[in-house]
Design a protein around this motif. Sequence first.
Motif, PDB file in Angstrom:
ATOM      1  N   VAL A  19      52.298  36.043  34.490  1.00 22.72           N
ATOM      2  CA  VAL A  19      52.301  34.674  33.953  1.00 22.72           C
ATOM      3  C   VAL A  19      50.942  34.029  34.134  1.00 22.72           C
ATOM      4  N   ILE A  20      50.351  34.222  35.328  1.00 20.04           N
ATOM      5  CA  ILE A  20      49.026  33.637  35.600  1.00 20.04           C
ATOM      6  C   ILE A  20      47.975  34.268  34.699  1.00 20.04           C
ATOM      7  N   ARG A  21      48.097  35.578  34.410  1.00 20.06           N
ATOM      8  CA  ARG A  21      47.139  36.238  33.522  1.00 20.06           C
ATOM      9  C   ARG A  21      47.206  35.653  32.114  1.00 20.06           C
ATOM     10  N   VAL A  22      48.438  35.425  31.618  1.00 21.16           N
ATOM     11  CA  VAL A  22      48.590  34.827  30.293  1.00 21.16           C
ATOM     12  C   VAL A  22      47.994  33.416  30.270  1.00 21.16           C
ATOM     13  N   GLU A  23      48.302  32.632  31.301  1.00 22.85           N
ATOM     14  CA  GLU A  23      47.735  31.290  31.378  1.00 22.85           C
ATOM     15  C   GLU A  23      46.218  31.331  31.440  1.00 22.85           C
ATOM     16  N   THR A  24      45.670  32.301  32.195  1.00 28.77           N
ATOM     17  CA  THR A  24      44.213  32.407  32.317  1.00 28.77           C
ATOM     18  C   THR A  24      43.575  32.779  30.989  1.00 28.77           C
ATOM     19  N   GLU A  25      44.201  33.709  30.266  1.00 26.61           N
ATOM     20  CA  GLU A  25      43.670  34.070  28.957  1.00 26.61           C
ATOM     21  C   GLU A  25      43.688  32.886  28.007  1.00 26.61           C
ATOM     22  N   MET A  26      44.791  32.125  28.026  1.00 22.59           N
ATOM     23  CA  MET A  26      44.866  30.942  27.186  1.00 22.59           C
ATOM     24  C   MET A  26      43.794  29.922  27.564  1.00 22.59           C
ATOM     25  N   GLU A  44      40.928  30.575  29.020  1.00 20.57           N
ATOM     26  CA  GLU A  44      39.615  31.108  28.631  1.00 20.57           C
ATOM     27  C   GLU A  44      39.358  30.911  27.136  1.00 20.57           C
ATOM     28  N   LYS A  45      40.402  31.157  26.304  1.00 18.61           N
ATOM     29  CA  LYS A  45      40.239  30.919  24.878  1.00 18.61           C
ATOM     30  C   LYS A  45      39.931  29.456  24.606  1.00 18.61           C
ATOM     31  N   PHE A  46      40.669  28.582  25.278  1.00 15.99           N
ATOM     32  CA  PHE A  46      40.446  27.152  25.098  1.00 15.99           C
ATOM     33  C   PHE A  46      39.054  26.763  25.572  1.00 15.99           C
ATOM     34  N   PHE A  47      38.617  27.338  26.689  1.00 18.08           N
ATOM     35  CA  PHE A  47      37.323  26.985  27.271  1.00 18.08           C
ATOM     36  C   PHE A  47      36.183  27.493  26.394  1.00 18.08           C
ATOM     37  N   ARG A  48      36.359  28.693  25.785  1.00 13.28           N
ATOM     38  CA  ARG A  48      35.322  29.213  24.899  1.00 13.28           C
ATOM     39  C   ARG A  48      35.238  28.443  23.595  1.00 13.28           C
ATOM     40  N   ARG A  49      36.371  27.914  23.141  1.00  9.76           N
ATOM     41  CA  ARG A  49      36.395  27.225  21.866  1.00  9.76           C
ATOM     42  C   ARG A  49      35.889  25.793  21.958  1.00  9.76           C
ATOM     43  N   LYS A  96      30.107  19.490  25.281  1.00  4.70           N
ATOM     44  CA  LYS A  96      30.343  18.087  25.639  1.00  4.70           C
ATOM     45  C   LYS A  96      31.805  17.867  26.000  1.00  4.70           C
ATOM     46  N   ASP A  97      32.716  18.617  25.338  1.00  3.68           N
ATOM     47  CA  ASP A  97      34.126  18.502  25.681  1.00  3.68           C
ATOM     48  C   ASP A  97      34.419  19.146  27.015  1.00  3.68           C
ATOM     49  N   THR A  98      33.718  20.263  27.326  1.00  3.51           N
ATOM     50  CA  THR A  98      33.957  20.923  28.607  1.00  3.51           C
ATOM     51  C   THR A  98      33.480  20.066  29.753  1.00  3.51           C
ATOM     52  N   ASN A  99      32.414  19.297  29.558  1.00  2.00           N
ATOM     53  CA  ASN A  99      31.946  18.412  30.615  1.00  2.00           C
ATOM     54  C   ASN A  99      32.884  17.243  30.816  1.00  2.00           C
ATOM     55  N   SER A 100      33.433  16.738  29.696  1.00  2.00           N
ATOM     56  CA  SER A 100      34.343  15.601  29.819  1.00  2.00           C
ATOM     57  C   SER A 100      35.726  16.018  30.260  1.00  2.00           C
ATOM     58  N   PHE A 101      36.105  17.293  29.976  1.00  2.90           N
ATOM     59  CA  PHE A 101      37.433  17.753  30.370  1.00  2.90           C
ATOM     60  C   PHE A 101      37.401  18.239  31.803  1.00  2.90           C
ATOM     61  N   ALA A 141      48.153  24.190  26.194  1.00  2.00           N
ATOM     62  CA  ALA A 141      49.078  24.974  25.356  1.00  2.00           C
ATOM     63  C   ALA A 141      49.279  24.310  23.998  1.00  2.00           C
ATOM     64  N   GLN A 142      49.378  22.959  23.980  1.00  2.00           N
ATOM     65  CA  GLN A 142      49.550  22.249  22.719  1.00  2.00           C
ATOM     66  C   GLN A 142      48.329  22.423  21.820  1.00  2.00           C
ATOM     67  N   ARG A 143      47.133  22.327  22.422  1.00  2.00           N
ATOM     68  CA  ARG A 143      45.918  22.507  21.626  1.00  2.00           C
ATOM     69  C   ARG A 143      45.817  23.938  21.094  1.00  2.00           C
ATOM     70  N   GLU A 144      46.171  24.917  21.935  1.00  2.00           N
ATOM     71  CA  GLU A 144      46.135  26.311  21.487  1.00  2.00           C
ATOM     72  C   GLU A 144      47.152  26.553  20.378  1.00  2.00           C
ATOM     73  N   LEU A 145      48.332  25.918  20.510  1.00  2.00           N
ATOM     74  CA  LEU A 145      49.355  26.075  19.475  1.00  2.00           C
ATOM     75  C   LEU A 145      48.893  25.471  18.159  1.00  2.00           C
ATOM     76  N   GLU A 146      48.275  24.289  18.213  1.00  2.00           N
ATOM     77  CA  GLU A 146      47.747  23.681  16.992  1.00  2.00           C
ATOM     78  C   GLU A 146      46.639  24.528  16.389  1.00  2.00           C
ATOM     79  N   GLU A 147      45.762  25.077  17.264  1.00  2.00           N
ATOM     80  CA  GLU A 147      44.691  25.925  16.764  1.00  2.00           C
ATOM     81  C   GLU A 147      45.244  27.186  16.120  1.00  2.00           C
ATOM     82  N   LEU A 148      46.285  27.748  16.760  1.00  2.00           N
ATOM     83  CA  LEU A 148      46.899  28.956  16.211  1.00  2.00           C
ATOM     84  C   LEU A 148      47.550  28.662  14.854  1.00  2.00           C
TER      85      LEU A 148
END
Length: 387
Positions: free
Chosen positions: A42-49, A51-56, A60-65, A112-119
């Motif tokens: 479960v933690i691996r899946v969360e980490t992959e998600m 990482e995808k969110f962090f790379r995308r 400026k968003d990563t600094n504010s988030f 998860a919501q942002r990843e779902l919208e992106e997907l």
Amino acid sequence: MADSESVISATTGTDQQDDPLLELSDEQLFQLVEQTIRGNEVIRVETEMFEKFFRRVEPKDTNSFQPNANFHTPVSHVQEMHARGSRKRSKSRSSAIDKLLRLTAEQKCDIAQRELEELRYEIDKLKDESERVLDNYRASLEEAELRVTEIKKAMYEFDRDICKGSVNPRSGKIVAEKVVRYYEDKLRCRDTLIEKLRLKNSTLKVQKKKLQLQLKQKEEMGEVLHEVDFNQLKIENQQYLEKIDEKNQELLRLKLMAGNTLQILNRFKKRLNTLTAEAEKLQSEIASRNEMLMKNEAETIVVEQERMVAEKKNFQLKKHLADYRVPDIQEYVEKKASLSELQKTVKSWERKVEIAQMALKTHRKSWQQLWSQSQQTGNWMHSGDSH
């Protein structure tokens, strides 16, 4: 890295003394390992998600988030936990560090919501691209089919007009003038087609300019449909489709009801025809029985008249017997003989009367039965018509 090693080295002594794993059995250890593997998955899946969110996300968003206020300074918190490690167990320290390094539930839901919208966006984009590619392939296929059809037609016409129709019967060779004329006709047809397509293209350009002008005017007047209007139209279309489905279901139900009603109606029609035929049969039988009854009544009247005549004669004979005087022997014998004949006649008539009375009783009984049956049949038919 060195701080984490110092924390581990400082807590190994207490871990060996207070290790809870030593008290567990093999089965409990196996279950613990299975739970740990599932948790790691479960933690691996969360980490992959994450990482995808962090790379995308942009820098400026990563600094504010900020997932957690303590997430960016794990080393300082490890040092703080090491400073307080002499008073707490290693398990509590490790759980505290894990809590500091983990995201909150709200942050996980947001990611998860942002990843779902992106997907969903990527899926829609892939659908659009695939539809565009399929449309291009369909257009290419249609164009190729049209070209193949034209080539086959040209080959057939060339074979018909040149290879077979332009051969000189004397020399057996193809006449050059006909070939030249054939190609000139083809070029002339091609020029005509090009001119026709050019005119059509110019007409379409004019229509396009008109439509662009109308669209611009509508944009200036605020009559252009936006995405919200299209979404509203989609919702209304879905509602109308649901209503159409409901009406179709109701129509199907009414059709089934009409079919059942038609079956019941046919059954009652069949029953009505059967009863009508039976009623006609009963009416004919009643008519025949009425005729028979009339005949029996006429015969009964005749027999009754004969009986009255016989009774009258019997009365006269009895009266004669009352005034009887003793005759001579010869007269007595004659009278006796005539008396015996008269008695036989009387007996025969009495027998006939008895037979006639029995027949009359039988006919009256049959008539009463027929009359009661006809009354019952008439009442039943009257009640059926009222229903």
